[in-house]
Design a protein around this motif. Structure first.
Motif, short mmCIF file in Angstrom:
data_model
loop_
_atom_site.label_atom_id
_atom_site.label_comp_id
_atom_site.label_asym_id
_atom_site.label_seq_id
_atom_site.Cartn_x
_atom_site.Cartn_y
_atom_site.Cartn_z
N THR A 1 0.81 -1.22 0.00
CA THR A 1 0.00 0.00 0.00
C THR A 1 0.84 1.26 0.00
O THR A 1 0.43 2.29 -0.54
CB THR A 1 -0.95 0.02 1.21
N ARG A 2 2.03 1.18 0.62
CA ARG A 2 2.87 2.38 0.69
C ARG A 2 3.34 2.81 -0.70
O ARG A 2 3.40 4.00 -1.01
CB ARG A 2 4.07 2.12 1.61
N HIS B 1 1.95 1.59 -3.62
CA HIS B 1 0.85 1.51 -4.58
C HIS B 1 1.07 0.45 -5.66
O HIS B 1 0.84 0.69 -6.85
CB HIS B 1 0.60 2.88 -5.22
N VAL C 1 -5.04 3.05 -3.33
CA VAL C 1 -5.30 2.44 -2.02
C VAL C 1 -6.09 3.42 -1.14
O VAL C 1 -6.43 4.53 -1.55
CB VAL C 1 -3.99 2.03 -1.34
N LYS D 1 -7.34 6.16 1.40
CA LYS D 1 -6.84 7.46 1.82
C LYS D 1 -6.68 7.49 3.33
O LYS D 1 -7.03 6.54 4.04
CB LYS D 1 -7.79 8.55 1.35
N GLU D 2 -6.14 8.58 3.84
CA GLU D 2 -5.88 8.71 5.27
C GLU D 2 -7.17 8.48 6.07
O GLU D 2 -8.22 9.03 5.76
CB GLU D 2 -5.33 10.10 5.59
N LYS E 1 -7.01 3.40 5.75
CA LYS E 1 -5.99 2.41 5.43
C LYS E 1 -6.21 1.16 6.29
O LYS E 1 -6.70 1.25 7.41
CB LYS E 1 -4.60 2.98 5.68
N THR F 1 -2.25 6.54 -6.10
CA THR F 1 -2.54 7.52 -5.05
C THR F 1 -3.31 6.86 -3.91
O THR F 1 -3.79 5.74 -4.02
CB THR F 1 -3.38 8.70 -5.60
N ASP F 2 -3.46 7.61 -2.81
CA ASP F 2 -4.31 7.22 -1.69
C ASP F 2 -5.66 7.89 -1.93
O ASP F 2 -5.82 9.08 -1.64
CB ASP F 2 -3.73 7.69 -0.36
N HIS G 1 0.88 0.12 5.84
CA HIS G 1 1.37 1.37 5.24
C HIS G 1 2.26 2.06 6.27
O HIS G 1 1.90 3.07 6.88
CB HIS G 1 0.17 2.25 4.88
#
Length: 224
Positions: free
Chosen positions: A74-75, A77, A95, A97-98, A101, A172-173, A204
């Motif tokens: 995930t980090r 992508h 993945v 978003k904040e 996760k 991107t997240d 992540h």
């Protein structure tokens, strides 16, 4: 010369319309023609717009996981489908978003062609304007042409690997936790992953020590 309030308002509306038009035109650049699939039509990704690193490719990949396992980094992508001889098919993904996760192990217990999308209750609480469901094959269905449903111990985790109607979000997240893929890529993955495929979504975490500890804890519970 001073502008009247009406002129200011009309100017703002015109600027908003122009911006929306530019955004729409930019979005169209991400698509190139259409393709037919199982009775539905989807817009093909314009891969000339895509950074080469997000394109599907076979890469060297060292892992202790068995061949056929899906591993999501995930980090960075990337989604890896582990193959023989220390290689993997690598796919670019979007993945969570904040705040959305998650990580953990699961299995693909269900697969769907042109899946229906039903937003979970928590998502509809955050976005009351969302429909109760969107039919499979609809241009507004965010799952795209395929979905692989992730379960743990027989229970649906609520997370999926699926396509996207926003190819620019790959790398991107951007999601509410699910793993997004180019439509062409999720069709490819769908064909390669039978029911029961093991999956591992890595934490992540930037710090290697914390990441190692998190990996050691993956088998302790359901996806976090």
């Amino acid at each position: 010369m001073l502008l009247s309030r009406r002129e200011v308002v009309l100017g703002g509306i015109a600027a908003a319309v122009l911006h929306a038009g530019e955004a729409s035109a930019a979005a169209k650049d991400w698509f190139s023609g259409t393709a037919a699939d199982n009775g539905f039509t989807y817009r093909k990704t314009n891969f000339s717009k895509v950074n080469p690193k997000w394109r599907r490719q076979v890469v060297k990949y060292y892992s202790s996981e068995p061949v056929g396992t899906v591993v999501v980094d995930t980090r960075h992508h990337f989604l890896y489908l582990i193959m023989e001889n220390k290689t993997a098919i690598r796919y670019g993904v979007g993945v969570g978003k904040e705040g959305f996760k998650w990580f953990g192990r699961s299995t693909v217990d269900r697969k769907a062609l042109w899946p229906k999308w039903t937003p979970p209750p928590a998502m509809r609480q955050r976005n009351p304007d969302l429909p109760e469901s969107v039919a499979g094959g609809s241009p507004s269905n965010p799952l795209g042409p395929r979905a692989l449903y992730l379960h743990r111990d027989g229970a649906d985790t609520g997370y999926r690997f699926h396509g996207t109607i926003q190819p620019w979000s790959i790398g991107t997240d951007a999601s509410s936790g699910c793993i997004r893929m180019f439509n062409e890529d999720v069709i490819d993955l769908y064909q390669r992953c039978p029911i029961g495929t093991a999956t591992q979504v890595l934490p992540h975490i930037a710090d290697q020590a914390d990441r190692s500890q998190a990996l050691a804890d993956l088998d302790a519970g359901a996806p976090q």
